[in-house]
Design an enzyme around this catalytic site. Structure first.
Site, PDB file in Angstrom:
ATOM      1  N   GLY A  78      35.199  34.814  34.386  1.00 33.48           N
ATOM      2  CA  GLY A  78      35.892  36.061  34.030  1.00 33.48           C
ATOM      3  C   GLY A  78      37.344  35.923  34.216  1.00 33.48           C
ATOM      4  O   GLY A  78      38.098  35.167  34.932  1.00 33.48           O
ATOM      5  N   ARG A 142      32.042  30.652  30.002  1.00 33.24           N
ATOM      6  CA  ARG A 142      31.164  30.612  31.363  1.00 33.24           C
ATOM      7  C   ARG A 142      30.086  29.518  31.325  1.00 33.24           C
ATOM      8  O   ARG A 142      29.249  29.383  31.920  1.00 33.24           O
ATOM      9  CB  ARG A 142      30.494  31.754  31.272  1.00 33.24           C
ATOM     10  CG  ARG A 142      31.198  33.193  31.791  1.00 33.24           C
ATOM     11  CD  ARG A 142      30.446  34.266  32.260  1.00 33.24           C
ATOM     12  NE  ARG A 142      30.932  35.345  32.445  1.00 33.24           N
ATOM     13  CZ  ARG A 142      31.573  35.521  33.637  1.00 33.24           C
ATOM     14  NH1 ARG A 142      31.659  34.557  34.740  1.00 33.24           N
ATOM     15  NH2 ARG A 142      32.256  36.832  34.121  1.00 33.24           N
ATOM     16  N   ASP A 173      31.141  29.474  41.747  1.00 33.12           N
ATOM     17  CA  ASP A 173      30.447  28.529  41.259  1.00 33.12           C
ATOM     18  C   ASP A 173      30.919  27.438  40.626  1.00 33.12           C
ATOM     19  O   ASP A 173      30.836  26.392  40.823  1.00 33.12           O
ATOM     20  CB  ASP A 173      29.444  29.248  40.307  1.00 33.12           C
ATOM     21  CG  ASP A 173      28.187  29.938  40.738  1.00 33.12           C
ATOM     22  OD1 ASP A 173      28.030  29.817  41.996  1.00 33.12           O
ATOM     23  OD2 ASP A 173      27.689  31.132  40.237  1.00 33.12           O
ATOM     24  N   LYS A 199      39.915  31.970  41.826  1.00 32.69           N
ATOM     25  CA  LYS A 199      39.964  33.054  41.093  1.00 32.69           C
ATOM     26  C   LYS A 199      38.952  33.908  41.042  1.00 32.69           C
ATOM     27  O   LYS A 199      37.649  33.493  41.077  1.00 32.69           O
ATOM     28  CB  LYS A 199      40.004  32.342  39.581  1.00 32.69           C
ATOM     29  CG  LYS A 199      39.995  33.362  38.485  1.00 32.69           C
ATOM     30  CD  LYS A 199      39.206  33.269  37.349  1.00 32.69           C
ATOM     31  CE  LYS A 199      37.695  33.372  37.682  1.00 32.69           C
ATOM     32  NZ  LYS A 199      36.785  33.465  36.700  1.00 32.69           N
ATOM     33  N   THR A 200      38.994  35.158  41.069  1.00 31.62           N
ATOM     34  CA  THR A 200      38.027  36.084  40.525  1.00 31.62           C
ATOM     35  C   THR A 200      38.631  37.447  40.969  1.00 31.62           C
ATOM     36  O   THR A 200      38.874  37.740  42.216  1.00 31.62           O
ATOM     37  CB  THR A 200      36.574  36.047  40.959  1.00 31.62           C
ATOM     38  OG1 THR A 200      35.897  37.129  40.724  1.00 31.62           O
ATOM     39  CG2 THR A 200      36.476  35.828  42.534  1.00 31.62           C
ATOM     40  N   ASP A 202      36.491  39.892  41.648  1.00 29.69           N
ATOM     41  CA  ASP A 202      35.555  40.305  42.534  1.00 29.69           C
ATOM     42  C   ASP A 202      35.838  40.243  44.064  1.00 29.69           C
ATOM     43  O   ASP A 202      35.318  40.852  44.783  1.00 29.69           O
ATOM     44  CB  ASP A 202      34.380  39.745  42.255  1.00 29.69           C
ATOM     45  CG  ASP A 202      33.588  39.954  40.819  1.00 29.69           C
ATOM     46  OD1 ASP A 202      34.331  40.915  39.944  1.00 29.69           O
ATOM     47  OD2 ASP A 202      32.540  39.674  40.429  1.00 29.69           O
TER      48      ASP A 202
HETATM   49  P1  FBP Z   1      34.300  36.080  37.342  1.00 32.40           P
HETATM   50  O1  FBP Z   1      33.321  35.716  38.675  1.00 32.40           O
HETATM   51  O2  FBP Z   1      33.661  34.930  36.826  1.00 32.40           O
HETATM   52  O3  FBP Z   1      35.595  35.863  37.888  1.00 32.40           O
HETATM   53  O4  FBP Z   1      33.764  37.436  36.817  1.00 32.40           O
HETATM   54  C1  FBP Z   1      33.744  38.468  37.545  1.00 32.40           C
HETATM   55  C2  FBP Z   1      33.395  39.636  36.646  1.00 32.40           C
HETATM   56  O5  FBP Z   1      34.587  40.322  36.216  1.00 32.40           O
HETATM   57  C3  FBP Z   1      32.405  40.531  37.111  1.00 32.40           C
HETATM   58  O6  FBP Z   1      33.053  41.714  38.065  1.00 32.40           O
HETATM   59  C4  FBP Z   1      31.685  41.451  36.045  1.00 32.40           C
HETATM   60  O7  FBP Z   1      30.273  41.774  36.621  1.00 32.40           O
HETATM   61  C5  FBP Z   1      31.514  39.984  34.963  1.00 32.40           C
HETATM   62  O8  FBP Z   1      32.795  39.271  35.454  1.00 32.40           O
HETATM   63  C6  FBP Z   1      31.566  40.476  33.791  1.00 32.40           C
HETATM   64  O9  FBP Z   1      31.181  39.364  33.017  1.00 32.40           O
HETATM   65  P2  FBP Z   1      31.597  39.249  31.492  1.00 32.40           P
HETATM   66  O10 FBP Z   1      33.041  38.875  31.328  1.00 32.40           O
HETATM   67  O11 FBP Z   1      30.972  37.931  31.019  1.00 32.40           O
HETATM   68  O12 FBP Z   1      31.226  40.559  30.827  1.00 32.40           O
END
Ligand code: FBP
Length: 547
Positions: A78, A142, A173, A199-200, A202
């Site tokens: 993400g 992803r 991951d 990175k994230t 979250d």
């Molecule tokens: P990452 O862990 O890859 O950084 O992504 C986090 C996130 O933004 C979450 O908060 C959310 O649930 C998810 O990605 C949404 O995924 P997508 O971009 O595939 O809709």
């Protein structure tokens, strides 16, 4: 391309970096390391990259001539604000080591490496993206890099482009997979170093060595700005309860940080719900009681923050989802033959008593979501469940019952919001712009020092940037063994909200006061220019954790 005035001014911003990175550096090795748990297993799985020392970069008076080197970079998962600055820092770093070094970006995430899709990132491209949000310089994806065939396919293009080091910018991951890749390339003497970057949005990739993942700071500030605006609206009209769901697939760090910044009436923390074994009804009762108490004081308005991952932390919901997954996988054909209008009753008749009662108590839309929309692996797509609507509907129902019993005398009218994508590509705050650039630059130093299987680390970030400490942490140090898809796998531990940690304790000490009184804080928009106490503050979470 037309640019906004802010974009133009922001392009000229020079990220602040740790003092050591302003000159030539030397790598100073610290103690040899161990994994956080399961040392024997991890050591066996990573014979070439286990136990390496923590590295710190210090100022050096000796400028070493470095050979030119081609480097690859991948954005994984993400979007998170600041990704472009990681790449800019990496670019400037490898060029500072040798101006003839080149940087290649793999397109749309790890898939670009496997499918040999790349572009050279030249100075004009990098300059276009300095201090901007988004991952659009090379895109993200992803695709999981975990199979030997993918590693070998990737190596073909790395060899063809003469790339000697690969930087993978991703979450827990992706960094776990980066470490597996580092181990593999080292074991076959491929001559390719692999370095990770945390990175994230979250905020769940952090531990004793990594203070925070980039993007968390900016995303939380964007959400807090909007929550603050909603709170002011709510306090002005005094007629709505706003149910606000906040992104964060699993951990509740974002909801907690936004609560600390904005002081809402209610914030649910998934980790607490799980710890206290709370049912959905208990969560609903908790909210309804606060609504009723505020109504009794004449306040028919308020705000509720809800973490995206909540449903999977409610133990009873977890059990229901598990039984539904199994049941529908086994009886898919039979289920599809049943008329839509009768599907709900059919499921209620088939589940075990506890799950059947819970399923029957769910609002129609949510029940349908649980039984119909499944991902390619047959799992319920919990992120699609509108938890904010689920909770407000159930609260509304309870309050109506209480009204009949004379226990609730007010009005209850709800509005719903989901904040997630709005913050993931925001222009990075000064904190993220500086932190990301420093992470990228540090990655170039790890490469120059010949390291592999390390994560770029920048610490002491609640102090002024000059005092930040740049270095590298062996990824194996953050690993333990966990069951994934029925198999024990080495993974970086995901950091959930700690209920005995300072940020949660600070929130828990105040939440009753925030619930009944109106103590809203209005953080306003991120400021990029101005006094340092306005522009350079790290998150409350980080300040409390580092205090
Ligand atoms: P990452 O862990 O890859 O950084 O992504 C986090 C996130 O933004 C979450 O908060 C959310 O649930 C998810 O990605 C949404 O995924 P997508 O971009 O595939 O809709």
């Amino acid at each position: 391309m037309t640019k906004s005035a802010l974009q133009i001014a922001r392009a000229a911003y020079l990220p602040k970096v740790p003092a050591a990175l302003k000159s030539a550096v030397k790598a100073v090795d610290g103690e040899y390391t161990q994994s956080v748990a399961d040392q024997d297993d991890i050591k066996k799985l990573f014979p070439n990259t286990y136990g390496m020392p923590v590295v710190t970069f210090e100022k050096s008076n000796v400028v070493k001539e470095m050979p030119a080197m081609n480097v690859g970079v991948i954005l994984s998962g993400g979007q998170a604000p600041g990704g472009h600055n990681v790449i800019a820092g990496l670019f400037d770093g490898i060029k500072a080591h040798n101006a003839a070094s080149r940087l290649y970006g793999f397109i749309l995430g790890p898939g670009g490496l496997v499918d040999h899709k790349y572009k050279e990132l030249t100075a004009d491209i990098i300059d276009e993206y300095r201090n901007t949000g988004g991952f659009d310089m090379i895109g993200s994806g992803r695709t999981k890099l975990e199979l030997k065939e993918q590693f070998d396919k990737g190596l073909e293009i790395l060899k063809e482009l003469d790339i000697k080091a690969l930087v993978i910018i991703g979450g827990d991951d992706s960094n776990t997979n980066a470490c597996v890749l580092a181990e593999y390339y080292k074991s076959i003497n491929a001559g390719v170093q692999v370095i990770g970057c945390p990175k994230t949005i979250d905020g769940d990739l952090k531990n004793a060595q990594i203070e925070t993942s980039f993007g968390f700071d900016t995303a939380c500030k964007v959400y807090s700005e909007v929550i603050g605006n909603i709170q002011r609206d709510c306090n002005s009209a005094q007629k709505y309860w706003h149910f606000i769901k906040l992104m964060g697939r699993s951990a509740s760090h974002i909801a907690l940080e936004c609560a600390l910044q904005t002081q809402p009436n209610i914030c649910i923390i998934s980790e607490e719900v799980e710890e206290k074994n709370m049912s959905l009804d208990e969560i609903v009762t908790y909210i309804a009681e606060i609504v009723a108490k505020r109504a009794a004081a004449g306040n028919n308005f308020g705000t509720v923050l809800i973490p995206e991952g909540l449903i999977e932390f409610v133990p009873a919901m977890k059990r229901l989802i598990a039984e539904l997954n199994d049941f529908l996988a086994k009886h898919d054909a039979e289920f599809k033959m049943i008329k839509k209008s009768e599907q709900r009753a059919y499921i209620i008749s088939k589940l075990t008593k506890e799950n059947s009662e819970l399923y029957a108590s769910l609002p129609e839309g949510v029940a349908r979501q649980l039984s119909l929309d499944r991902d390619p692996h047959g799992n319920v797509q919990v992120s699609l469940i509108e938890t904010e609507k689920l909770l407000s509907e159930m609260v509304g129902k309870k309050l109506a019952e209480w009204k009949n019993e004379g226990k609730f005398v007010g009005k209850f009218s709800a509005q719903h919001h989901f904040f997630g994508y709005e913050g993931r590509c925001a222009a990075p705050s000064n904190y993220d712009a500086d932190y990301c650039y420093s992470l990228g630059y540090t990655a170039s130093c790890l490469i120059a020092a010949g390291k592999t299987g390390y994560m770029s680390s920048v610490r002491n970030t609640t102090a002024p940037a000059d005092q930040w400490i740049a270095g590298g942490i062996p990824v194996t140090m953050m690993m333990n063994m966990e069951r994934r898809h029925g198999e024990m796998k080495p993974v970086i531990q995901k950091a959930l909200v700690k209920l005995d940690g300072a940020p949660f304790k600070a929130f828990a000490a105040k939440r009753d006061e925030w619930a009944l009184n109106t103590c809203y804080v209005y953080p306003g928009p991120i400021q990029y220019f101005g006094p340092t106490e306005v522009c350079d503050q790290p998150t409350k979470t980080l300040q409390l954790e580092q205090a």
